[in-house]
Design an enzyme around this catalytic site. Structure first.
Site, PDB file in Angstrom:
ATOM      1  N   TRP A  15       5.084  10.623  -0.297  1.00 22.19           N
ATOM      2  CA  TRP A  15       4.903  11.943  -0.931  1.00 22.19           C
ATOM      3  C   TRP A  15       5.416  11.977  -2.368  1.00 22.19           C
ATOM      4  CZ3 TRP A  15       6.969  15.706   3.440  1.00 22.19           C
ATOM      5  CH2 TRP A  15       6.152  15.562   4.571  1.00 22.19           C
ATOM      6  N   HIS A 106       8.705   0.219  -5.460  1.00 18.87           N
ATOM      7  CA  HIS A 106       7.458   0.885  -5.843  1.00 18.87           C
ATOM      8  C   HIS A 106       7.263   0.723  -7.355  1.00 18.87           C
ATOM      9  CE1 HIS A 106       4.496   4.011  -6.581  1.00 18.87           C
ATOM     10  NE2 HIS A 106       4.211   3.941  -5.294  1.00 18.87           N
ATOM     11  N   GLU A 108       6.432   2.694  -9.546  1.00 20.39           N
ATOM     12  CA  GLU A 108       7.002   3.777 -10.368  1.00 20.39           C
ATOM     13  C   GLU A 108       8.500   3.568 -10.580  1.00 20.39           C
ATOM     14  OE1 GLU A 108       5.382   6.969  -8.025  1.00 20.39           O
ATOM     15  OE2 GLU A 108       3.382   6.405  -8.717  1.00 20.39           O
ATOM     16  N   GLU A 176       0.125  -3.051  -3.802  1.00 22.99           N
ATOM     17  CA  GLU A 176      -0.379  -1.892  -4.532  1.00 22.99           C
ATOM     18  C   GLU A 176      -0.668  -2.290  -5.973  1.00 22.99           C
ATOM     19  OE1 GLU A 176       0.886   1.994  -2.621  1.00 22.99           O
ATOM     20  OE2 GLU A 176       2.538   1.400  -3.899  1.00 22.99           O
ATOM     21  N   GLY A 182      -3.008   6.231  -8.044  1.00 22.92           N
ATOM     22  CA  GLY A 182      -3.225   7.568  -8.597  1.00 22.92           C
ATOM     23  C   GLY A 182      -4.322   7.635  -9.639  1.00 22.92           C
ATOM     24  N   GLY A 243      -0.608   7.646  -1.338  1.00 23.31           N
ATOM     25  CA  GLY A 243       0.131   8.601  -2.148  1.00 23.31           C
ATOM     26  C   GLY A 243      -0.520   9.975  -2.095  1.00 23.31           C
ATOM     27  N   GLY A 244      -1.329  10.284  -3.108  1.00 26.03           N
ATOM     28  CA  GLY A 244      -1.901  11.620  -3.260  1.00 26.03           C
ATOM     29  C   GLY A 244      -2.560  12.166  -1.996  1.00 26.03           C
TER      30      GLY A 244
HETATM   31  C1  PEP Z   1       1.402   5.076  -4.072  1.00 26.38           C
HETATM   32  O1  PEP Z   1       1.967   5.604  -5.013  1.00 26.38           O
HETATM   33  O2  PEP Z   1       2.054   4.393  -3.265  1.00 26.38           O
HETATM   34  C2  PEP Z   1      -0.044   5.268  -3.946  1.00 26.38           C
HETATM   35  C3  PEP Z   1      -0.724   4.394  -3.285  1.00 26.38           C
HETATM   36  O3  PEP Z   1      -0.582   6.375  -4.573  1.00 26.38           O
HETATM   37  P1  PEP Z   1      -2.122   6.860  -4.515  1.00 26.38           P
HETATM   38  O4  PEP Z   1      -2.592   6.749  -3.094  1.00 26.38           O
HETATM   39  O5  PEP Z   1      -2.078   8.284  -5.000  1.00 26.38           O
HETATM   40  O6  PEP Z   1      -2.889   5.958  -5.411  1.00 26.38           O
END
Ligand code: PEP
Length: 264
Positions: A15, A106, A108, A176, A182, A243-244
């Site tokens: 989230w 992650h 981020e 990822e 995103g 994520g989203g």
């Molecule tokens: C994430 O941040 O782990 C991710 C996969 O985000 P999203 O699904 O929004 O691309």
């Protein structure tokens, strides 16, 4: 080689910094009702939610009270157990709150908090020490993809994270691609499979064949109900880090039910 049961798919909702504790409770309730209404059988797929720290207690209380079979995870943890580390959260506290998983590395956190491979390796050790399953995130930026191809950076990041991890450790790996997070851009299922296979080979090298066979490797990056099945058909993709789309109960439920609506 040791015989290992098939890997249970894991659909995990990250989230990020969204939803206060009241909104978090509302989302979990709606997700639970949506899945039950649809006749979803829990057990075929493991579901995990990763709320912000401030929501964990409320979500855990709801999961317990309503006997909702979602696993709980945190989005980060401290390398330290306790002490004068203002703003940090210990793995011991997360474990006590009922967390099973913790996301580590992650993109981020690598980008905005300068987390290095060494910090990430220390966080993996902290998670294991406190009985948490680290969800180790790896992935390349667009520039790295263009310069080195897709696998080199995630492979290097995973090797670094697995330093000193014992062969019997319970871990999850999430591939990822940073350029897909995103953005609405996605890796093709073949690209995801190639990198996930390379990551499984790293686990085999570092932790042995049994660990490689048992460890779940997730794909993450703009996963939606419309594309999840294409990834889940790949032999080395064992689930998704979402994520989203995990913030929308109907959409996340449809992702969790990928087996039903596309017959994977
Ligand atoms: C994430 O941040 O782990 C991710 C996969 O985000 P999203 O699904 O929004 O691309």
């Amino acid at each position: 080689m040791v015989a290992v049961a098939a890997r249970t798919p894991l659909i995990a909702g990250n989230w990020k910094m969204n939803l206060d504790h009241l909104q978090a409770v509302a989302l979990v309730q709606k997700l639970d009702w949506t899945l039950k209404d649809a006749g979803h059988e829990s057990g075929s797929v493991e579901v995990a939610v990763f709320p912000p720290f401030t929501d964990l207690r409320s979500v855990q209380t709801l999961l317990d009270a309503d006997k909702i079979a979602f696993a709980l995870g945190a989005q980060d943890l401290s390398t330290h157990d306790s002490g004068a580390y203002t703003g940090e959260v210990s793995g011991a506290f997360l474990k006590k709150l009922g967390a099973t998983y913790v996301i580590i590395g992650h993109s981020e956190r690598r980008e905005y908090h300068d987390e290095t491979d060494d910090v990430i390796a220390a966080k993996v050790q902290a998670a294991l020490k406190h009985g948490l399953v680290p969800v180790i995130c790896v992935g390349e930026t667009l520039e790295q993809l263009e310069e080195f191809g897709a696998s080199a950076v995630p492979v290097g990041q995973l090797k670094a994270a697995l330093q000193d991890v014992p062969a019997d450790a319970d871990i999850v790996v999430a591939y990822e691609p940073v350029w897909a997070i995103g953005t609405g851009k996605v890796a093709t299922p073949e690209q995801a499979q190639d990198v996930c296979a390379a990551l499984r080979a790293v686990i085999a090298d570092e932790l042995g064949a049994e660990a490689a066979e048992r460890t779940r490797i997730l794909y993450g990056g703009s996963v939606k109900s419309g594309n999840i099945a294409t990834y889940m058909r790949e032999p080395d993709v064992d689930g998704a880090l979402v994520g989203g789309a995990s913030l929308l109960a109907d959409e996340f439920a449809a992702i969790i039910r990928y087996q039903k609506h596309v017959g994977v």
